[in-house]
Structures are given as structure tokens and as C-alpha cells.
Design an enzyme around this catalytic site. Structure first.
Site, PDB file in Angstrom:
ATOM      1  N   ASP A  40      64.604  65.954   6.885  1.00  0.00           N
ATOM      2  CA  ASP A  40      63.718  65.652   7.899  1.00  0.00           C
ATOM      3  C   ASP A  40      62.370  66.124   7.387  1.00  0.00           C
ATOM      4  O   ASP A  40      61.935  66.956   7.130  1.00  0.00           O
ATOM      5  CB  ASP A  40      64.073  66.450   9.074  1.00  0.00           C
ATOM      6  CG  ASP A  40      63.219  66.711  10.152  1.00  0.00           C
ATOM      7  OD1 ASP A  40      63.072  65.734  10.643  1.00  0.00           O
ATOM      8  OD2 ASP A  40      62.746  67.665  10.568  1.00  0.00           O
ATOM      9  N   ASP A  42      58.465  66.848   8.198  1.00  0.00           N
ATOM     10  CA  ASP A  42      57.650  67.294   9.285  1.00  0.00           C
ATOM     11  C   ASP A  42      56.311  67.683   8.706  1.00  0.00           C
ATOM     12  O   ASP A  42      55.666  68.421   8.463  1.00  0.00           O
ATOM     13  CB  ASP A  42      58.281  68.522   9.596  1.00  0.00           C
ATOM     14  CG  ASP A  42      57.693  69.273  10.930  1.00  0.00           C
ATOM     15  OD1 ASP A  42      56.665  68.835  11.271  1.00  0.00           O
ATOM     16  OD2 ASP A  42      57.791  70.363  11.216  1.00  0.00           O
ATOM     17  N   GLU A  44      52.666  67.839   9.412  1.00  0.00           N
ATOM     18  CA  GLU A  44      51.532  68.256  10.400  1.00  0.00           C
ATOM     19  C   GLU A  44      50.362  68.614   9.909  1.00  0.00           C
ATOM     20  O   GLU A  44      49.954  69.757   9.509  1.00  0.00           O
ATOM     21  CB  GLU A  44      52.367  69.662  10.917  1.00  0.00           C
ATOM     22  CG  GLU A  44      53.560  69.396  11.604  1.00  0.00           C
ATOM     23  CD  GLU A  44      54.169  70.724  12.492  1.00  0.00           C
ATOM     24  OE1 GLU A  44      53.330  71.336  12.925  1.00  0.00           O
ATOM     25  OE2 GLU A  44      55.299  70.612  12.584  1.00  0.00           O
ATOM     26  N   TYR A 119      56.539  70.646  22.885  1.00  0.00           N
ATOM     27  CA  TYR A 119      56.449  72.161  23.230  1.00  0.00           C
ATOM     28  C   TYR A 119      54.865  72.417  22.514  1.00  0.00           C
ATOM     29  O   TYR A 119      54.437  71.563  22.034  1.00  0.00           O
ATOM     30  CB  TYR A 119      57.505  72.937  22.529  1.00  0.00           C
ATOM     31  CG  TYR A 119      58.197  72.573  21.349  1.00  0.00           C
ATOM     32  CD1 TYR A 119      57.308  72.831  20.179  1.00  0.00           C
ATOM     33  CD2 TYR A 119      59.028  71.917  21.163  1.00  0.00           C
ATOM     34  CE1 TYR A 119      57.870  72.343  18.775  1.00  0.00           C
ATOM     35  CE2 TYR A 119      59.674  71.396  20.119  1.00  0.00           C
ATOM     36  CZ  TYR A 119      58.997  71.829  18.856  1.00  0.00           C
ATOM     37  OH  TYR A 119      59.523  71.281  17.708  1.00  0.00           O
TER      38      TYR A 119
END
Length: 250
Positions: A40, A42, A44, A119
Site C-alpha cells: 500500500d 501512501d 503524502e 478524515y
């Protein structure tokens, strides 16, 4: 792989064919060593944003796709060798700013799933106390981001609903030193910290001086009192978000 604190070097990793291939091989090595199902990613974030020190390039938008292609190719090659299926997924932000910095449709064709980070719409970095993960936008609010808007943003870019997985927060934020107007909503604040659901349930929900409220438009609960505005999710709001995910075909 990655995350808010560990995305510093992704732009460098993705910047050339050789480095993309090296990274893809290292992912496969890690998967095989530990018997994992896949990776996965991620990052950012590509192009802009993220923690201090994260490297950015304008070319990140295309290089993000190329990096995923390199990983997909490596995983598929291993699948042909051992007969196993290997998953490739990403964590993606819920705002249009993120979608403008990647190639959503191309990315969706490569990955098995996109885990939507629905979120942190507001938190300690914000200018005012507001909801962590409002289900729907609030009329009169300065920032109209919402879980619903995040989902629809991805769908509008041609990403298949069945590839989206809705991420939901089991935590909230305590905004301290808020004003009294509107129970502290949209107020300036002195400081803010995250709080886990178990601490909210065992502590704040039972403390005197707090009123348990629910915002009609945002469809999320909050606590007001003792100079604090506390945004969180409970069983009702989580169920509403799950129902939205089902209704959109996620």
C-alpha cells in the site's frame, strides 16, 4: 509504505526509471520476506503538501503513475512465477487539490484499491475549530470539504466505485480555548490535540460540563463545554458513512 512522516523521498524514488525499478524490487523483496499480500503506497503528497521537508517536483503527477506501473509490473511478474495474486493499493486524500496533483483515472487502472483518507478535514493546523470528518458539507462553513464530497470527487474523475474503500476515523480532535458562540464551532482556539475513541468514551463522554450535540447537516456528533469543542465520530455517524459508501457502490 510512506505516510505523513515517511514520504520525504518519494519524489526522488519516482524521478527516474532506474530508481522506480529499484523501489519496486525492494517492495517485492519485503513482501516475500514477510509473506505479505502486497503493498500500500501512501505518498503524502505528490507535487505539493505534506510534512516539512517532503521533496516535490512538478513531474510528480506523472511520476506517481509511473512508479505504480513499475510496482504493478514487478508484482505481476512474481505472480506468474508463483501463482499468487499480489495487491497494490494507495492511500488517497479526499480533496480536489490532491486529485489535481495525480492522474486519477490512470492510477485507478493500475491499483486494486484506493483507500480514501476521508478524515482530517480539520485539526490542529486549522484556523478555526471545525469537524474532523463531516459526512456532508455545512452551509455557512468556511470550508466545504466533506466525506460525501471526497467520494464524489474521485467518482467524477472516472475512478470506478468498486476500487474505492472509505477510510473512517476512530479518533477525534479536542480544540481547547474556544469561544462560546455556536458552542465553539468555527471559533479560534488556543491549541488542539487528537483523542482516540476509547479515551473519549471512557473519559469525556462521561465528564460533567460537556453537552453531547449532533450537527444536523454534517451528521456528526460533537461535545461542547469547559472551553473546548470536541469533534469525533460515534456508532451513529460511522453507520451513516458506511451507508453512504454502500449507496455509492464503494
Amino acid at each position: 509504505v510512506g505516510g505523513w512522516d515517511e514520504s520525504t523521498w518519494f519524489s526522488d524514488v519516482a524521478s527516474s526509471p532506474a530508481q522506480r525499478e529499484t523501489f519496486a524490487r525492494s517492495c517485492l523483496d519485503l513482501i516475500r520476506e514477510h509473506g505479505l499480500d502486497g503493498v500500500d503506497l501512501d505518498w503524502e503528497y505528490p507535487v505539493s503538501g505534506g510534512a516539512a521537508g517532503v521533496i516535490h517536483r512538478p513531474q510528480d503527477r506523472e511520476n506517481f503513475t509511473r512508479l505504480l506501473q513499475a510496482i504493478r509490473k514487478t508484482l505481476d511478474s512474481q505472480s506468474r512465477r508463483d501463482g499468487r495474486d499480489y495487491v497494490l493499493s494507495i492511500a488517497g486524500a479526499a480533496g480536489s487539490g490532491y486529485l489535481n496533483c495525480i492522474e486519477p483515472r490512470a492510477v485507478a487502472e493500475i491499483v486494486d484499491h484506493v483507500f480514501l483518507m476521508a478524515y482530517d478535514f480539520h485539526g490542529p493546523w486549522s484556523a478555526q475549530a471545525d469537524f474532523n470528518a463531516p459526512l456532508r458539507p455545512v452551509s455557512g462553513g468556511r470550508y466545504q470539504g466533506s466525506v460525501e464530497g471526497g467520494i464524489d470527487g474521485w467518482l467524477s474523475r472516472g475512478v470506478p466505485a468498486e476500487k474505492l474503500v472509505l477510510g473512517m476515523p476512530l479518533y477525534g480532535y479536542i480544540f481547547q480555548g474556544v469561544g462560546r458562540a455556536q458552542d465553539g464551532l468555527y471559533s479560534a482556539f488556543e491549541s488542539a490535540v487528537s483523542v482516540s475513541w476509547d479515551k473519549l468514551k471512557s473519559g469525556y463522554l462521561r465528564q460533567p460540563g460537556y453537552r453531547q450535540l449532533r450537527h444536523r447537516e454534517a451528521e456528526v456528533p460533537y461535545l461542547a463545554g469547559n472551553g473546548r469543542f470536541i469533534s469525533y465520530d460515534d456508532e451513529i455517524s460511522i453507520a451513516a458513512k458506511a451507508e453512504l459508501a454502500r449507496s455509492r457502490g464503494l
